[in-house]
Scaffold this motif. Structure first.
Motif, PDB file in Angstrom:
ATOM      1  N   THR A   1      21.901 -19.289  -1.972  1.00 26.21           N
ATOM      2  CA  THR A   1      22.085 -18.724  -3.306  1.00 26.21           C
ATOM      3  C   THR A   1      21.949 -19.832  -4.342  1.00 26.21           C
ATOM      4  OG1 THR A   1      23.602 -17.088  -2.388  1.00 26.21           O
ATOM      5  CG2 THR A   1      23.655 -17.423  -4.777  1.00 26.21           C
ATOM      6  N   GLU A   2      20.874 -19.784  -5.104  1.00 31.68           N
ATOM      7  CA  GLU A   2      20.662 -20.800  -6.133  1.00 31.68           C
ATOM      8  C   GLU A   2      21.839 -20.808  -7.100  1.00 31.68           C
ATOM      9  OE1 GLU A   2      17.146 -22.310  -9.135  1.00 31.68           O
ATOM     10  OE2 GLU A   2      16.805 -20.580  -7.851  1.00 31.68           O
ATOM     11  N   GLY A   3      22.290 -21.995  -7.460  1.00 27.49           N
ATOM     12  CA  GLY A   3      23.428 -22.144  -8.352  1.00 27.49           C
ATOM     13  C   GLY A   3      24.746 -22.317  -7.619  1.00 27.49           C
ATOM     14  N   SER A   4      24.749 -22.069  -6.318  1.00 25.66           N
ATOM     15  CA  SER A   4      25.960 -22.268  -5.523  1.00 25.66           C
ATOM     16  C   SER A   4      26.296 -23.752  -5.456  1.00 25.66           C
ATOM     17  CB  SER A   4      25.730 -21.744  -4.100  1.00 25.66           C
ATOM     18  OG  SER A   4      26.716 -22.242  -3.219  1.00 25.66           O
TER      19      SER A   4
ATOM     20  N   PRO B   1      21.262 -26.841  -1.725  1.00 27.81           N
ATOM     21  CA  PRO B   1      20.743 -28.176  -1.386  1.00 27.81           C
ATOM     22  C   PRO B   1      20.607 -29.071  -2.616  1.00 27.81           C
ATOM     23  CG  PRO B   1      19.467 -26.467  -0.290  1.00 27.81           C
ATOM     24  CD  PRO B   1      20.405 -25.762  -1.244  1.00 27.81           C
ATOM     25  N   GLY B   2      21.087 -30.303  -2.476  1.00 32.74           N
ATOM     26  CA  GLY B   2      20.998 -31.288  -3.552  1.00 32.74           C
ATOM     27  C   GLY B   2      22.165 -31.285  -4.508  1.00 32.74           C
TER      28      GLY B   2
END
Length: 184
Positions: free
Chosen positions: A57-60, A64-65
């Protein structure tokens, strides 16, 4: 000393779990107990597996990173230790962990980390179902307060106790840090 190695599986001890945003938690000494277990396992030369949740989930915080996806420095794996990246709560799903353990002839696992009611419980259930002799260390795991299905707010201690009760006897044995160290 026991001759059959037991793998210590450290689940999701990432920076994102050590922030106030993670919520009200129990077992404030869990990290200290995990450190004791790591020292004992490393001293015995037994296998340590560090599991890291990598979110899809992007923004979690676990994307990654992101800093939250990094291991907490004190609990970071050594270069010689196995690291498992997972995308769901269960460390056995699509990770190769089961094969890694079988290839090494490991039939016993000790599980520590976070969260008792999510990744720890899910991983312990699968370990037990796969036939591993599974131990969950009650004072080296922790979870967070949450609302139950009926709408009642449950403290982190209540959620933790119920998760351990769900596992005890059917999927895993429950013990404290001192008893787990005595397995060595």
């Amino acid at each position: 000393m026991n001759s059959e190695p037991i793998a210590l599986i450290v689940i999701d001890m990432q920076r994102g779990m050590a922030t106030p945003e993670a919520g009200e938690r129990n077992n404030p000494d869990a990290e200290e107990n995990i450190l004791k277990l790591l020292a004992a396992w490393r001293g015995a030369g037994w296998p340590v597996v560090s599991v890291r949740h990598i979110s899809r989930t992007e923004g979690s915080p676990f994307w990654p990173g992101q800093p939250g996806a990094e291991f907490q420095p004190a609990l970071a794996p050594l270069d010689s230790e196995h690291v498992v990246d997972k995308h769901v709560p269960d460390a056995f799903i699509h990770s190769g962990l089961e094969r890694w353990l079988h290839v090494r002839g490991i039939h016993r696992v000790v599980i520590v980390g976070v969260s008792t009611s999510n990744s720890v419980e899910s991983t312990a259930r699968t370990a037990g179902n796969l036939g591993f002799n599974t131990i969950v260390v009650s004072d080296a795991t922790f979870t967070f307060a949450r609302q139950d299905y009926a709408g009642a707010w449950r403290s982190a201690d209540e959620v933790h106790a119920m998760s351990l009760a769900n596992l005890d006897g059917e999927y895993a044995s429950i013990m404290c840090t001192g008893d787990a160290i005595n397995l060595l």
